[in-house]
Write an enzyme that holds these catalytic residues in place. Structure first.
Site, PDB file in Angstrom:
ATOM      1  N   MET A  46      25.152 -30.369  68.953  1.00 44.32           N
ATOM      2  CA  MET A  46      25.657 -29.261  68.138  1.00 44.32           C
ATOM      3  C   MET A  46      24.602 -28.846  67.118  1.00 44.32           C
ATOM      4  O   MET A  46      24.258 -29.613  66.214  1.00 44.32           O
ATOM      5  CB  MET A  46      26.954 -29.659  67.430  1.00 44.32           C
ATOM      6  CG  MET A  46      28.146 -29.738  68.374  1.00 44.32           C
ATOM      7  SD  MET A  46      29.689 -30.046  67.512  1.00 44.32           S
ATOM      8  CE  MET A  46      29.530 -31.784  67.140  1.00 44.32           C
ATOM      9  N   CYS A 175      24.051 -22.158  76.061  1.00 43.24           N
ATOM     10  CA  CYS A 175      24.073 -21.476  74.767  1.00 43.24           C
ATOM     11  C   CYS A 175      24.355 -19.987  74.931  1.00 43.24           C
ATOM     12  O   CYS A 175      23.635 -19.290  75.637  1.00 43.24           O
ATOM     13  CB  CYS A 175      22.750 -21.663  74.032  1.00 43.24           C
ATOM     14  SG  CYS A 175      22.807 -20.906  72.400  1.00 43.24           S
ATOM     15  N   LYS A 214      23.234 -29.489  80.862  1.00 43.47           N
ATOM     16  CA  LYS A 214      24.555 -29.140  80.315  1.00 43.47           C
ATOM     17  C   LYS A 214      24.749 -27.647  80.498  1.00 43.47           C
ATOM     18  O   LYS A 214      23.890 -26.857  80.089  1.00 43.47           O
ATOM     19  CB  LYS A 214      24.621 -29.521  78.839  1.00 43.47           C
ATOM     20  CG  LYS A 214      25.930 -29.124  78.162  1.00 43.47           C
ATOM     21  CD  LYS A 214      26.034 -29.798  76.792  1.00 43.47           C
ATOM     22  CE  LYS A 214      27.310 -29.411  76.056  1.00 43.47           C
ATOM     23  NZ  LYS A 214      27.265 -28.103  75.434  1.00 43.47           N
ATOM     24  N   GLY A 276      34.944 -29.948  76.623  1.00 42.55           N
ATOM     25  CA  GLY A 276      35.720 -28.783  76.221  1.00 42.55           C
ATOM     26  C   GLY A 276      37.130 -29.134  75.811  1.00 42.55           C
ATOM     27  O   GLY A 276      37.933 -29.588  76.616  1.00 42.55           O
ATOM     28  N   ASP A 277      37.386 -28.960  74.500  1.00 40.03           N
ATOM     29  CA  ASP A 277      38.750 -29.053  73.949  1.00 40.03           C
ATOM     30  C   ASP A 277      39.329 -30.453  73.890  1.00 40.03           C
ATOM     31  O   ASP A 277      40.554 -30.609  73.883  1.00 40.03           O
ATOM     32  CB  ASP A 277      39.713 -28.141  74.720  1.00 40.03           C
ATOM     33  CG  ASP A 277      39.357 -26.668  74.569  1.00 40.03           C
ATOM     34  OD1 ASP A 277      38.499 -26.364  73.723  1.00 40.03           O
ATOM     35  OD2 ASP A 277      39.925 -25.849  75.300  1.00 40.03           O
ATOM     36  N   GLY A 299      32.586 -32.528  71.058  1.00 40.49           N
ATOM     37  CA  GLY A 299      31.833 -31.749  70.077  1.00 40.49           C
ATOM     38  C   GLY A 299      32.596 -31.561  68.782  1.00 40.49           C
ATOM     39  O   GLY A 299      32.546 -32.392  67.879  1.00 40.49           O
TER      40      GLY A 299
HETATM   41  C1  LIG Z   1      28.367 -25.712  65.670  1.00 40.62           C
HETATM   42  C2  LIG Z   1      28.129 -25.905  67.137  1.00 40.62           C
HETATM   43  C3  LIG Z   1      26.837 -25.982  67.618  1.00 40.62           C
HETATM   44  C4  LIG Z   1      26.604 -26.199  68.989  1.00 40.62           C
HETATM   45  N1  LIG Z   1      25.328 -26.353  69.426  1.00 40.62           N
HETATM   46  C5  LIG Z   1      25.088 -26.695  70.717  1.00 40.62           C
HETATM   47  C6  LIG Z   1      23.779 -27.008  71.175  1.00 40.62           C
HETATM   48  O1  LIG Z   1      22.809 -27.017  70.414  1.00 40.62           O
HETATM   49  N2  LIG Z   1      23.630 -27.340  72.486  1.00 40.62           N
HETATM   50  C7  LIG Z   1      24.679 -27.373  73.365  1.00 40.62           C
HETATM   51  O2  LIG Z   1      24.500 -27.682  74.531  1.00 40.62           O
HETATM   52  N3  LIG Z   1      25.934 -27.095  72.935  1.00 40.62           N
HETATM   53  C8  LIG Z   1      26.163 -26.780  71.639  1.00 40.62           C
HETATM   54  N4  LIG Z   1      27.449 -26.553  71.214  1.00 40.62           N
HETATM   55  C9  LIG Z   1      28.568 -26.678  72.161  1.00 40.62           C
HETATM   56  C10 LIG Z   1      29.115 -28.079  72.214  1.00 40.62           C
HETATM   57  O3  LIG Z   1      28.137 -28.995  72.643  1.00 40.62           O
HETATM   58  C11 LIG Z   1      30.326 -28.145  73.168  1.00 40.62           C
HETATM   59  O4  LIG Z   1      29.909 -27.805  74.461  1.00 40.62           O
HETATM   60  C12 LIG Z   1      31.445 -27.205  72.773  1.00 40.62           C
HETATM   61  O5  LIG Z   1      31.673 -27.235  71.390  1.00 40.62           O
HETATM   62  C13 LIG Z   1      32.738 -27.547  73.532  1.00 40.62           C
HETATM   63  O6  LIG Z   1      33.116 -28.869  73.294  1.00 40.62           O
HETATM   64  P1  LIG Z   1      34.269 -29.256  72.202  1.00 40.62           P
HETATM   65  O7  LIG Z   1      35.508 -28.496  72.605  1.00 40.62           O
HETATM   66  O8  LIG Z   1      34.415 -30.721  72.298  1.00 40.62           O
HETATM   67  O9  LIG Z   1      33.773 -28.778  70.866  1.00 40.62           O
HETATM   68  C14 LIG Z   1      27.698 -26.299  69.880  1.00 40.62           C
HETATM   69  C15 LIG Z   1      28.991 -26.196  69.389  1.00 40.62           C
HETATM   70  C16 LIG Z   1      29.221 -26.004  68.037  1.00 40.62           C
HETATM   71  C17 LIG Z   1      30.620 -25.954  67.539  1.00 40.62           C
END
Ligand SMILES: Cc1cc2nc3c(=O)[nH]c(=O)nc-3n(C[C@H](O)[C@H](O)[C@H](O)COP(=O)(O)O)c2cc1C
Length: 427
Positions: A46, A175, A214, A276-277, A299
């Site tokens: 993140m 991204c 990813k 995701g989620d 995340g």
């Molecule tokens: C603030 C923020 C920054 C993120 N930066 C990246 C990143 O640098 N690289 C990446 O692959 N995903 C990034 N993501 C996505 C997360 O890795 C993840 O795929 C996404 O939040 C979904 O997962 P979650 O529902 O568990 O949050 C970012 C997400 C957030 C919220």
């Protein structure tokens, strides 16, 4: 995506109570080439969040939980909230970290850096590079994530990652940020599979450490490429993949479509990390049950509930898990803030581009996420926003939790956290 924001419900105060059958709990381990990820839980990359301090904070999160017999609420002359609760100060300074905490103990099997530009890395000075690629011994196993569109540059950057000592290198194909997609990086590449093939081959040839990717489902619902992409990754010798089960156009809206994770898992033999989620241990178990994924990647839930990895480990082992108390939250927020100050101090004499960013800014960012769900958290947020220095932020934390321990703060919890303030929202 920066500035658009999104909201995540924070569930640990009101978890859905349902038990998963034992056979569908999160796996005890996953192997990415020679790297053992145990338990099979991964901190998602993140940007603006998963720097070295946050990663180590997650790795050590299980330490910031009060012992069961701490005399919560005891009244005594106090110097700090910890003493009020009968605790010794959190021994978490630059040198105080217990480097023997393993990923198994912490509940988080693999840490990932925030994404780093391959172009930037190949060009930037050694000192600046150090800032992006800094990690400490207690972060292993750790992967570095790269984004870019040029196969040679990505291969060169992957070599740098390997030389720096990372356990694996990951390619970002998810991204959605305009400036990344605009230069064909991140999810922009999802519309150019032949180019992805070239990148896979170039990076694979360049390094011997495990190589993972990813990605999202595809550009939009009419153009889902995740199955083809997963097969390509396997054919080109990648060691694993992580799927954020949304399209680029979906951004963070709607629900992650887990059924695609199940289909990808069916399509390849290399390990599949589902993403995701996931907001609760129950969600993690449900994802494994529904998709058969080899590991779960988490995340947004991590900064809101840094105990989530430990809770998943507990839930996996016993079918239930402990919820954070206010004292746990106090210890957690204080520990993280102390870590930020220690890192700023430790890097202050380095060249400017190798130093850690402003710790007070980071404290404010974290407070935004972490204090949602804390009773009266809005007050603490407001006080932290007013503070100018690290010690004064810590003072506000002490004051707030002292008042809580005295029963002064009785507001209901506000139940959602907002990532609008994240430096950059990307995947
Ligand atoms: C603030 C923020 C920054 C993120 N930066 C990246 C990143 O640098 N690289 C990446 O692959 N995903 C990034 N993501 C996505 C997360 O890795 C993840 O795929 C996404 O939040 C979904 O997962 P979650 O529902 O568990 O949050 C970012 C997400 C957030 C919220």
């Amino acid at each position: 995506m920066a500035g658009k924001g999104f909201t995540v419900k924070k569930e640990w105060d009101n978890p859905t109570e349902y038990a998963m059958p034992a056979e569908v709990r999160v796996p005890a381990q996953m192997r990415l080439g020679p790297v053992v990820v145990a338990p099979a839980t991964v901190l998602a990359p993140m940007a603006g969040v998963t720097d070295t301090v946050f990663r180590r904070f997650i790795r050590h999160a299980s330490l910031f939980t009060a012992s069961e017999n701490s005399p919560a609420g005891a009244k005594a002359p106090i110097d700090s909230v910890g003493e009020l609760y009968g605790l010794k100060p959190v021994p978490f300074t630059e040198t105080g970290i217990d480097a023997s905490v393993t990923n198994e103990k912490s509940g988080c099997g693999l840490l990932m850096t925030e994404f780093t530009s391959a172009d930037g890395l190949a060009r930037m000075r050694e000192t600046k590079r150090a800032r992006y690629l800094t990690f400490y011994d207690d972060e292993h196993p750790i992967g570095a994530q790269l984004f870019g569109a040029n196969p040679e540059t990505l291969a060169e950057a992957a070599r740098i990652v390997e030389e720096t000592g990372f356990d694996l290198v990951d390619l970002n194909l998810g991204c959605p940020a305009k400036r990344v997609v605009g230069s064909n990086g991140g999810s922009g590449l999802l519309r150019d599979l032949p180019r992805i093939g070239e990148i896979f081959r170039a990076v694979r040839k360049a390094v011997t450490i495990p190589f993972t990717v990813k990605f999202r489902l595809g550009w939009n619902d009419a153009d889902i490429v995740c199955l083809e992409l997963a097969r390509m990754a396997e054919a080109e010798g990648l060691n694993g993949l992580a799927l954020h089960a949304r399209t680029r156009e979906q951004g963070y809206s709607g629900q992650a479509q887990w059924h695609w994770i199940a289909q990808v898992k069916q399509a390849v033999k290399i390990p599949v990390m589902g993403n995701g989620d996931i907001r609760t241990p129950e969600d993690a178990a449900a994802m494994v049950a529904e998709t058969g994924c080899d590991a779960v990647m988490i995340g947004r839930a991590a900064p809101a509930n840094p105990w989530i990895f430990r809770q998943i480990a507990q839930y996996t082992a016993t079918g239930s898990y402990e919820r954070a108390t206010n004292l746990d939250r106090y210890r957690m927020i204080r520990a993280y803030f102390e870590m930020l100050l220690a890192e700023a101090e430790a890097t202050k004499d380095l060249p400017r581009d190798a130093r850690m960013g402003d710790p007070v800014g980071k404290m404010k960012q974290f407070a935004t996420w972490f204090t949602h769900g804390v009773p009266g958290g809005a007050k603490l947020r407001a006080a932290i926003y007013q503070a100018r220095t690290g010690p004064s932020v810590l003072g506000e934390v002490e004051r707030f939790f002292t008042a809580q321990a005295d029963g002064i703060v009785e507001e209901p919890a506000d139940g959602a956290m907002d990532f609008r303030e994240a430096a950059l929202v990307c995947d």
